[in-house]
Design an enzyme around this catalytic site. Structure first.
Site, mmCIF file in Angstrom:
data_model
loop_
_atom_site.group_PDB
_atom_site.id
_atom_site.type_symbol
_atom_site.label_atom_id
_atom_site.label_comp_id
_atom_site.label_asym_id
_atom_site.label_seq_id
_atom_site.Cartn_x
_atom_site.Cartn_y
_atom_site.Cartn_z
ATOM 1 N N HIS A 643 -12.565 -22.904 26.990
ATOM 2 C CA HIS A 643 -13.013 -23.165 26.385
ATOM 3 C C HIS A 643 -14.624 -23.937 26.796
ATOM 4 O O HIS A 643 -14.676 -24.218 27.879
ATOM 5 C CB HIS A 643 -12.602 -24.498 25.849
ATOM 6 C CG HIS A 643 -12.749 -25.241 25.121
ATOM 7 N ND1 HIS A 643 -13.820 -25.970 23.808
ATOM 8 C CD2 HIS A 643 -13.373 -27.005 25.029
ATOM 9 C CE1 HIS A 643 -14.197 -26.409 23.441
ATOM 10 N NE2 HIS A 643 -14.505 -27.569 24.317
ATOM 11 N N GLU A 667 -18.089 -25.081 20.647
ATOM 12 C CA GLU A 667 -19.027 -25.797 19.928
ATOM 13 C C GLU A 667 -19.713 -25.196 19.111
ATOM 14 O O GLU A 667 -20.605 -24.310 19.262
ATOM 15 C CB GLU A 667 -19.876 -26.903 20.941
ATOM 16 C CG GLU A 667 -20.320 -28.091 19.479
ATOM 17 C CD GLU A 667 -21.744 -27.971 19.536
ATOM 18 O OE1 GLU A 667 -22.107 -28.708 18.991
ATOM 19 O OE2 GLU A 667 -22.206 -26.800 19.819
ATOM 20 N N HIS A 696 -17.533 -35.627 18.048
ATOM 21 C CA HIS A 696 -17.977 -36.610 18.507
ATOM 22 C C HIS A 696 -18.487 -37.378 17.199
ATOM 23 O O HIS A 696 -18.651 -38.419 17.955
ATOM 24 C CB HIS A 696 -19.411 -35.873 18.803
ATOM 25 C CG HIS A 696 -18.873 -34.855 19.524
ATOM 26 N ND1 HIS A 696 -19.200 -33.153 19.764
ATOM 27 C CD2 HIS A 696 -19.116 -34.778 21.152
ATOM 28 C CE1 HIS A 696 -19.118 -32.388 20.420
ATOM 29 N NE2 HIS A 696 -19.029 -33.784 21.929
HETATM 30 N N1 GLN Z 1 -8.658 -29.847 27.244
HETATM 31 C C1 GLN Z 1 -9.714 -31.040 27.389
HETATM 32 C C2 GLN Z 1 -9.375 -32.153 25.632
HETATM 33 O O1 GLN Z 1 -9.434 -30.955 24.846
HETATM 34 C C3 GLN Z 1 -11.268 -29.696 26.738
HETATM 35 C C4 GLN Z 1 -12.386 -31.204 27.400
HETATM 36 C C5 GLN Z 1 -13.824 -30.615 26.546
HETATM 37 O O2 GLN Z 1 -13.914 -29.551 27.164
HETATM 38 N N2 GLN Z 1 -14.811 -31.535 27.321
HETATM 39 O O3 GLN Z 1 -9.929 -32.925 26.030
HETATM 40 ZN ZN ZN Z 2 -15.118 -29.185 24.904
#
Ligand code: GLN
Ligand code: ZN
Length: 757
Positions: A643, A667, A696
């Site tokens: 991710h 994102e 966010h």
């Molecule tokens: N696995 C993390 C979460 O869900 C990923 C956070 C991130 O990418 N900043 O909080």
């Molecule tokens: Zn993230």
């Protein structure tokens, strides 16, 4: 020798500004109280600098959210949709930063991006075709005068026009060139107003100058500044650069009529060479950034003084400065009560860096500095051997072979196999890992930390939360579940705490965006995994459901990038050590029945060198293999996810595919969907989950909105490869909006399955 600071942290020693702002957002205090708290913080910060003997102290480095957004507002760059809300000045500002959903309307926040190669995020201003750029605020002058009232003469800082033009997004048919005249006129007005107020020094921050510049960029810079410098009379202008050297434009800069030029001698690998090669004009002041504004290790006075000696020998007029704003380091060591002096003596946070600046400047004026107490104490510190090495780790890193970087069989075969065994619906829905960190969750962790509850009680509580979270996800109808990450305060700190080689602080917060702060661990020594870290939680969560439970780890690149790195071994060496530790965890999860493992690399892009020519050799060539090392040992049917918290990877898309993950979520809702085109153009193999809504902001996306987003995605991505998920983890969100948003997301996936089925 005089001293300067480029900018100071503004969130407050104990995050006072964060808490006040959040109270304001919840309607618990009014704007007057918020402003009062802010004013008080500014005063404390200025006074501290003054009392430590700093000569050039900055004003207007304070911000209620972000300095680029402040500059946009100062220049009148406010998109119509925010003005149309007809909110107060303050609330319009926060609407741009955070989005707005209420009686006056429903608008998303402006996009947010990482500030150059840091973990600070700035708000991306949007310039519309009919935006009129002109001075539309007073913050710069108000804060200057406020400092003056405290008896402190400051230099006023503002993001410079070149960097501003480069960072804005142009949403209409016009582009940078259409706004050059306007921005020049606005900054002329700004200089005029500063002169009216008798401001002695004005600092234009131009970090964009450390990027690769072509002749067009250099012309643009001249076009702006030749005219601006022409109109200045009494106020002096400091052109401040940081995060690298200005090799493409140095020889131009020194021939322009800036009164001061700020150069970064820490990250700027070529800075010293440039000064030696082209010289530095005597009538200007060189603000020499020699005290690291980004890392927390003590300054090596001997090294710094050598550079200063060299500059002095060339008759350069030097002011000793920080390499960048101190925004990127924690506030002070004073609140660190748990770490022993044996550790603390090696560190300098913002407050201690002020002392370093002062001490070094005094040593620099002393012809016999080798005999000075401050110098000797510092030298002894650097001569002492730090207790930080582990020979087993060193051997293990040495033994890594090429095949350890390769997962077999190749991805297309794995993906086929995974489709069969995992048996997921089309457009599988999932989340990024964390669920809302409600008060009780934080209280549980903190009680455990303080020893107020036993380990059993702590675990019991988290298990209850996990069970609720699993039931909640099943009820909402998500396909791939997560355990919720209730045991984690922060995705890096949590892993750091379970790994050997890390050191932790209590209050060393650094602003990441708006009111969000992070507390990066310090990589103190060689890194290794002591015990399994996440296995028990994941296994427990999986035992509660027949659906697939995703294991959740943080990747080596992110752990490194969100920590304060060592300065005594290479980044490559550090990253390999961490990768081996995470590999151990991946294999343990798999051995314990976890069939899907997400290895987050939220910060992969962050340390991408600012100059393209360095991207591969200085970074990607070891960062990407390090990621592969974490998962190359798993079975073909174990699905590896990764991710990323952003979608700006068009330019490194092949490197991202080279991580060889099976799925990547990223994102996408806050930026444009340009990335989707390049996924297709580059025959991107990894399955993708571009975030369908922005986490966010507390705003709840409608089903229709998500369906629309998915339909757009489907025009660019093969439907077999598309996942449905939010932008990022949900930990900062409240429960009601999370529930509503996820329900809408699942509903949207169902609709898409119907229409596409
Ligand atoms: N696995 C993390 C979460 O869900 C990923 C956070 C991130 O990418 N900043 O909080
Ligand atoms: Zn993230």
């Amino acid at each position: 020798m005089k001293t300067a600071v480029i900018g100071f942290p503004r969130i407050g020693t104990l995050r006072e500004l964060k808490f006040a702002s959040e109270k304001y957002f919840r309607g618990e205090i009014d704007v007057a109280e918020l402003k009062h708290i802010a004013k008080n913080l500014r005063k404390i910060h200025w006074k501290l600098q003054k009392d430590t003997g700093i000569d050039y102290i900055t004003s207007n480095d304070f911000s209620h959210y972000d300095i680029v957004l402040d500059t946009a507002v100062l220049l009148g760059i406010v998109p119509a949709r925010y003005k149309e809300l007809n909110l107060s000045e303050t609330d319009t500002y926060f609407a741009m930063a955070r989005g707005y959903q209420g009686t006056s309307g429903d608008v998303k926040a402006l996009a947010m991006k990482k500030w150059f190669n840091t973990n600070y995020h700035y708000i991306v201003p949007e310039v519309e075709d009919d935006t009129v750029i002109r001075i539309s605020g007073d913050k710069l002058w108000d804060e200057y005068n406020e400092a003056k009232e405290c008896g402190i003469e400051t230099k006023s800082v503002v993001t410079g026009p070149y960097t501003m033009l480069k960072l804005c997004r142009y949403t209409g048919s016009k582009g940078i060139s259409d706004f050059v005249d306007d921005i020049v006129n606005a900054y002329k007005e700004l200089i005029r107003k500063c002169e009216q107020q008798k401001i002695e020094w004005l600092q234009f921050d131009e970090p964009a100058l450390v990027m690769d510049l072509d002749s067009k960029d250099i012309n643009l810079f001249h076009k702006i500044y030749d005219e601006l410098l022409e109109c200045k009379n009494d106020s002096k202008i400091l052109l401040q650069t940081y995060f690298g050297d200005v090799r493409d434009i140095y020889s131009d800069l020194i021939n322009m009529s800036f009164d001061g030029i700020g150069l970064d001698f820490v990250e700027g690998k070529e800075t010293l060479k440039l000064v030696e090669k082209y010289g530095f004009p005597q009538e200007k002041i060189l603000f020499a950034g020699l005290v690291n504004g980004k890392n927390i290790w003590r300054n090596d006075y001997g090294k710094t003084l050598k550079v200063l000696d060299l500059l002095k020998s060339k008759n350069v007029n030097v002011v000793l400065s920080t390499s960048c704003s101190l925004l990127h380091v924690p506030y002070t060591l004073e609140h660190e009560k748990k770490l022993s002096k044996e550790y603390l003596k090696y560190f300098a946070f913002a407050g201690e860096k002020l002392t370093e600046l002062h001490e070094i400047s005094e040593l620099a004026d002393n012809d016999n500095y080798e005999k000075a107490v401050a110098f000797i104490a510092n030298r002894e510190l650097f001569e002492e051997k730090r207790d930080c090495e582990n020979s087993d780790v060193k051997l293990r890193v040495k033994a890594i072979s090429e095949s350890d970087y390769t997962r077999l069989p190749k991805r297309s075969e794995r993906q086929k196999l995974q489709k069969e065994v995992l048996n997921l619906p089309e457009f599988p829905t999932t989340t990024i890992g964390s669920f809302p960190q409600t008060k009780d969750v934080k209280a549980n962790r903190s009680a455990y930390r303080k020893g107020e509850i036993t380990k059993e009680q702590y675990i019991e509580f988290n298990k209850k939360k996990i069970a609720e979270c699993v039931a909640w996800q099943e009820e909402i109808g998500l396909d791939v579940l997560v355990h919720g990450e209730y045991e984690r305060n922060d995705m890096v700190e949590y892993f750091g705490e379970s790994l050997g080689g890390f050191v932790f602080t209590e209050k060393a917060w650094v602003q990441s965006y708006g009111t969000r702060c992070v507390k990066p661990p310090i990589i103190w020594g060689d890194v290794y995994r002591k015990n399994p870290i996440t296995v028990d939680w994941s296994v427990y969560a999986q035992s509660l459901t027949d659906k697939i439970m995703k294991g959740m780890l943080t990747g080596p690149v992110t752990i490194l990038n969100w920590s304060f790195p060592r300065e005594d071994i290479t980044i490559k060496e550090s990253i390999s050590q961490i990768a081996l530790a995470i590999r151990d965890e991946v294999l343990d999860l798999e051995a314990n029945g976890i069939r899907m493992i997400q290895i987050d690399e939220a910060a992969l892009r962050e340390k991408l060198p600012l100059r393209k020519s360095d991207w591969y050799t200085q970074y990607l060539d070891f960062a990407i293999p390090a990621f592969r090392l974490t998962h190359s040992g798993v079975k073909p049917e174990t699905q590896i996810h990764t991710h990323m918290c952003y979608s700006e990877f068009t330019d490194i898309i092949s490197a991202i595919d080279d991580m060889d993950a099976d799925v990547i979520t990223f994102e996408a809702s806050r930026s444009d969907l340009q990335i989707l085109d390049s996924l297709r153009e580059n025959h991107f193999e990894t399955e993708v989950g571009p975030g369908v809504y922005d986490i966010h902001s507390p705003r709840v996306p409608s089903v229709k909105e998500i369906v629309n987003a998915l339909n757009i995605m489907l025009t660019k991505i093969e439907k077999e490869k598309l996942w449905v998920n939010p932008d990022c983890g949900l930990k900062t969100r409240g429960v009601p909006e999370t529930e509503a948003s996820l329900r809408n997301m699942v509903e949207a996936a169902r609709e898409i399955r119907k229409s596409e089925g």
